[in-house]
Design a protein around this motif. Sequence first.
Motif, mmCIF file in Angstrom:
data_model
loop_
_atom_site.group_PDB
_atom_site.id
_atom_site.type_symbol
_atom_site.label_atom_id
_atom_site.label_comp_id
_atom_site.label_asym_id
_atom_site.label_seq_id
_atom_site.Cartn_x
_atom_site.Cartn_y
_atom_site.Cartn_z
ATOM 1 N N ARG A 1 8.816 -37.753 2.851
ATOM 2 C CA ARG A 1 8.852 -38.418 1.305
ATOM 3 C C ARG A 1 10.068 -37.925 0.545
ATOM 4 O O ARG A 1 10.032 -36.720 0.143
ATOM 5 N N TYR A 2 10.671 -38.827 -0.132
ATOM 6 C CA TYR A 2 11.997 -38.471 -0.978
ATOM 7 C C TYR A 2 13.138 -37.585 -0.181
ATOM 8 O O TYR A 2 13.536 -36.533 -0.868
ATOM 9 N N VAL A 3 13.121 -37.660 1.161
ATOM 10 C CA VAL A 3 14.007 -37.036 1.895
ATOM 11 C C VAL A 3 14.786 -37.887 2.615
ATOM 12 O O VAL A 3 14.089 -39.043 3.345
ATOM 13 N N LYS B 1 14.002 -31.816 -9.645
ATOM 14 C CA LYS B 1 15.164 -31.812 -10.515
ATOM 15 C C LYS B 1 15.463 -30.738 -11.297
ATOM 16 O O LYS B 1 16.516 -30.223 -11.418
ATOM 17 N N SER B 2 14.437 -30.179 -11.657
ATOM 18 C CA SER B 2 14.438 -28.783 -12.529
ATOM 19 C C SER B 2 14.697 -27.667 -11.667
ATOM 20 O O SER B 2 15.280 -26.641 -11.903
ATOM 21 N N VAL B 3 14.300 -27.912 -10.495
ATOM 22 C CA VAL B 3 14.743 -26.763 -9.400
ATOM 23 C C VAL B 3 15.994 -26.749 -8.620
ATOM 24 O O VAL B 3 16.545 -25.577 -8.457
ATOM 25 N N ASN C 1 20.706 -32.977 -7.956
ATOM 26 C CA ASN C 1 19.825 -34.374 -8.136
ATOM 27 C C ASN C 1 18.295 -34.133 -7.784
ATOM 28 O O ASN C 1 17.757 -35.086 -7.364
ATOM 29 N N GLY C 2 17.895 -32.958 -7.523
ATOM 30 C CA GLY C 2 16.561 -32.788 -7.265
ATOM 31 C C GLY C 2 16.217 -32.875 -5.788
ATOM 32 O O GLY C 2 15.016 -32.503 -5.175
#
Length: 322
Positions: free
Chosen positions: A185-187, A149-151, A156-157
């Motif tokens: 993952r998370y994709v 998220k910070s990148v 939304n990361g």
Amino acid sequence: MSEFLPPNEVERSKSKLINLLHSYMAGDSHEHTVFSNPTTRHEADYTFEQVFRYIQSEINSGENKMEFVVLAEHASDAANPKLVNGQALLEHQEKVHDFMEKQKNEVAEYPEVISGVETSIISAVGDLDVSDNVLSQIDLVIASKHDLKSVFPEQNGQPTAEQLTNIYLKLMQNPNVDVIGHPNRYVSYEDLNKMDWQTLFNTAKETHTALEINFNAPMPEELIKQAVAAGVPLFLGTDAHNLKDFQRLGEDIRQKIEKEDNRLDYPLGVKFSFWKKVARVLRTLEEVNAPAEQIITSSKENLADWLSKDKEERTIPWIKNV
């Protein structure tokens, strides 16, 4: 409720899956311990010594012949990864090495505990939360996408398919990275399909980098098949944070599940939901006749051979004993 299979078919199915598991996975890979616990969040319940004792008891009982445990400790909080100096990782690894050295004189048969790190991506160009200087001294390095998220705050990361492809390519070019952890993952499924997997597969082979099939978040079956066909080194990981994932279930729970579906059991005592994911991966690998040599976790010898080729300048104590 599923249709019941004849008892002989149930036993045949269980036996086949157990044999497949032993063919492709000779140890517990990608294991977290209390070292991975950040100050703000809980990750794991046990020390690496407790993990060793538990698996040692499995070996002694004849229930499970695990040859190794690959630790994959977080260096910083995966929910908010940031650069750390990594000295604690090196000290932890030294403790693991010292502990295993003692086992040689005390235990006849034991699982090898391999010190590793699961380092997190912290930038859009593939920077990691541990420096290359430290990573070059770690026995096995898994690089994974966690919270970004910070990148990518405006997304939304979530990096785009092109951005994530480029990040993974950068990681593969890093000689200190051995495995790309749970690359799917998370994709989103849509972005996963847009990624340039052919280039990723080719680069993985060229750079001697493995892709992880993570049992907590398995690759889609079609992607597994493509990776096998491309000849990419594959690393099967449990991503275990709690030994309860492997503990045997009580007879009451077992009977309850078998009333609903007797097609799957708990051949190694793992939780039913977890075992279903494992079974799906194993059957996909079997369907495409994945050679055991391509799965670097298929034996301690295979893992040692793969690491020794990749880490010629490193001293990894346990490899000398293989």
